[in-house]
Scaffold this active site. Structure first.
Site, short mmCIF file in Angstrom:
data_model
loop_
_atom_site.label_atom_id
_atom_site.label_comp_id
_atom_site.label_asym_id
_atom_site.label_seq_id
_atom_site.Cartn_x
_atom_site.Cartn_y
_atom_site.Cartn_z
N GLY A 13 0.84 -1.55 0.05
CA GLY A 13 -0.12 -0.36 -0.49
C GLY A 13 0.68 1.27 -0.25
O GLY A 13 1.95 0.90 0.23
N GLY A 14 0.13 2.34 -0.06
CA GLY A 14 0.29 3.73 0.10
C GLY A 14 1.55 4.33 1.25
O GLY A 14 3.12 4.65 0.67
N ALA A 88 -1.80 -3.33 7.03
CA ALA A 88 -3.21 -4.05 5.96
C ALA A 88 -4.45 -3.22 6.64
O ALA A 88 -5.01 -3.10 8.13
CB ALA A 88 -3.62 -5.23 5.44
N GLY A 89 -5.41 -2.22 5.47
CA GLY A 89 -6.71 -1.87 6.02
C GLY A 89 -7.13 -1.63 5.62
O GLY A 89 -6.68 -1.21 3.57
N TYR A 151 -14.79 2.65 9.42
CA TYR A 151 -13.73 2.54 10.12
C TYR A 151 -13.18 3.44 11.38
O TYR A 151 -12.51 2.30 11.80
CB TYR A 151 -13.57 4.14 8.86
N PRO A 181 -1.98 7.62 12.23
CA PRO A 181 -1.57 8.78 11.40
C PRO A 181 -2.92 10.13 11.15
O PRO A 181 -4.20 9.01 11.12
CB PRO A 181 -1.35 8.20 9.98
N GLY A 182 -2.60 11.07 10.75
CA GLY A 182 -3.74 11.92 11.02
C GLY A 182 -3.85 11.62 8.91
O GLY A 182 -4.16 10.80 8.21
N VAL A 184 -2.30 11.21 5.14
CA VAL A 184 -0.89 11.15 5.02
C VAL A 184 -0.97 10.69 3.25
O VAL A 184 -2.23 10.31 2.64
CB VAL A 184 -1.15 9.74 5.31
N1 LIG Z 1 -3.20 7.42 3.63
C1 LIG Z 1 -4.00 7.67 5.69
O1 LIG Z 1 -3.98 8.60 5.02
C2 LIG Z 1 -4.34 7.00 6.50
C3 LIG Z 1 -4.54 7.65 7.96
C4 LIG Z 1 -4.59 6.91 8.98
C5 LIG Z 1 -4.53 6.02 8.98
N2 LIG Z 1 -4.42 4.88 7.16
C6 LIG Z 1 -3.62 3.46 7.84
O2 LIG Z 1 -2.22 3.43 7.62
C7 LIG Z 1 -2.85 2.18 6.28
C8 LIG Z 1 -2.25 1.59 5.39
O3 LIG Z 1 -2.99 2.84 4.79
P1 LIG Z 1 -2.91 2.94 3.24
O4 LIG Z 1 -2.96 4.61 3.11
O5 LIG Z 1 -1.54 2.67 2.64
O6 LIG Z 1 -3.74 2.75 1.95
P2 LIG Z 1 -3.64 1.52 1.24
O7 LIG Z 1 -4.75 0.72 0.57
O8 LIG Z 1 -3.02 1.78 0.14
O9 LIG Z 1 -3.00 -0.48 1.21
C9 LIG Z 1 -3.45 -0.62 1.90
C10 LIG Z 1 -2.71 -2.36 1.93
O10 LIG Z 1 -3.81 -3.41 2.61
C11 LIG Z 1 -3.95 -4.31 0.94
N3 LIG Z 1 -5.59 -5.37 2.12
C12 LIG Z 1 -6.16 -4.96 2.34
N4 LIG Z 1 -6.71 -6.17 3.10
C13 LIG Z 1 -5.97 -6.78 2.93
C14 LIG Z 1 -5.73 -8.23 3.36
N5 LIG Z 1 -6.73 -8.99 3.79
N6 LIG Z 1 -4.56 -8.74 3.92
C15 LIG Z 1 -3.86 -8.60 3.20
N7 LIG Z 1 -3.97 -7.17 2.48
C16 LIG Z 1 -4.43 -6.89 2.50
C17 LIG Z 1 -4.38 -3.87 0.73
O11 LIG Z 1 -4.21 -4.69 -0.95
C18 LIG Z 1 -3.49 -2.35 0.38
O12 LIG Z 1 -1.94 -2.74 -0.81
C19 LIG Z 1 -4.28 1.35 6.77
O13 LIG Z 1 -4.62 0.80 7.22
C20 LIG Z 1 -5.38 3.01 7.17
O14 LIG Z 1 -6.34 2.50 7.66
C21 LIG Z 1 -4.57 5.85 6.62
#
Ligand SMILES: NC(=O)c1ccc[n+]([C@@H]2O[C@H](COP(=O)([O-])OP(=O)(O)OC[C@H]3O[C@@H](n4cnc5c(N)ncnc54)[C@H](O)[C@@H]3O)[C@@H](O)[C@H]2O)c1
Length: 250
Positions: A13-14, A88-89, A151, A181-182, A184
């Site tokens: 993920g990102g 993962a989320g 969420y 995180p806030g 991101v």
């Molecule tokens: N992006 C933000 O601003 C932000 C802020 C706060 C928290 N978060 C948390 O940070 C984490 C990463 O977020 P992100 O922005 O990189 O999201 P993203 O969607 O880019 O990456 C999430 C990754 O999780 C994988 N995934 C999803 N379901 C899965 C499963 N059942 N088993 C295994 N892998 C699985 C996806 O394939 C993906 O590669 C998440 O938990 C998200 O809730 C993100």
């Protein structure tokens, strides 16, 4: 410096771009786990391209059989895991009336039951080694109210799971913390939210994935051995100021 076999879920993920890189730069071996095998492979290849050590594994954290075979594969190919980063989320942008019990449970399954299952599967190996580091990627949405209840509930659960595991890991050499995180700079964040950052976040800027990676890398280090059960906000101060603003800004 202790170098750790570090399992990272959602590694394709990102946000994990920054987490994987910082963990590898600290000398740790990165075990990139993702539901999507191509994403896992690409994440591991990126780490190796930068000179780090990485392996790729495909697994769905919501499937008990996948998580069990993940442990077997990791043990065979790399050895025991010493650190877990549950990243993962999913964010399902549904308000209450758009959800049904199934869609709500799906989000809880990935964001809360998944981290539980991964920790449960690898816990005994860390207990046996008398050492471990666990970092759960929660969110500021687990602390404040948030428009998307599945969420928010999943992340509140994850932060409180973190604190609750202190009892299980008492005296085991394992620490367990959450990072919250806030906003991101990842594809998860829509443009409307990005546009509001300068006026809604006290630092006036979006958080970079590398900053999350730096915090996670610190939590894996020996210097962080007394940080345990923490819920660390990394949000530019947004949570502390949140109540002053119109909640629609998230
Ligand atoms: N992006 C933000 O601003 C932000 C802020 C706060 C928290 N978060 C948390 O940070 C984490 C990463 O977020 P992100 O922005 O990189 O999201 P993203 O969607 O880019 O990456 C999430 C990754 O999780 C994988 N995934 C999803 N379901 C899965 C499963 N059942 N088993 C295994 N892998 C699985 C996806 O394939 C993906 O590669 C998440 O938990 C998200 O809730 C993100």
């Amino acid at each position: 410096m202790r170098t750790l076999n570090t399992l990272i879920t959602g590694a394709g993920g990102g946000m994990c771009r920054g987490i994987n890189r910082r963990i590898a730069e600290a000398g740790h071996t990165v075990l990139c786990v993702d539901l999507d095998s191509e994403r896992a492979e690409a994440a591991a290849a990126a780490v190796r391209g930068d000179g780090g050590k990485a392996f790729a594994f495909a697994a769905d954290v919501t499937r008990a059989d996948d998580v069990a075979s993940l442990r077997r594969e990791v043990l065979e190919q790399v050895g025991p895991v010493q650190a877990i980063v549950n990243a993962a989320g999913v964010l399902d942008r549904k308000m209450l009336l758009d959800h049904d019990a199934e869609s709500f449970a799906t989000v809880l399954g990935i964001n809360l039951v998944g981290p539980f299952a991964v920790i449960r599967e690898f816990a005994q190996d860390m207990i046996d080694a008398n050492f471990g580091r666990i970092v759960n990627v929660s969110s500021i949405a687990g602390t404040t109210g948030y428009p998307y209840p599945s969420y928010a509930a999943s992340k509140a659960g994850l932060s409180n799971l973190t604190r609750s595991l202190l009892m299980d890991f008492w005296g085991t050499g394992i620490t367990v913390n959450s990072v919250c995180p806030g906003v991101v700079d990842t594809p998860m964040v829509i443009q409307e939210v990005r546009d509001q950052v300068p006026n809604k976040v006290p630092t006036g800027r979006i958080v970079e994935p590398e900053e999350i990676g730096a915090l996670v890398a610190f939590l894996l280090s020996d210097d962080a051995r007394s940080i345990n059960g923490a819920d660390l906000m990394i949000d530019g101060g947004a949570t502390q100021i949140f109540r002053l603003f119109d909640p629609q800004h998230v």
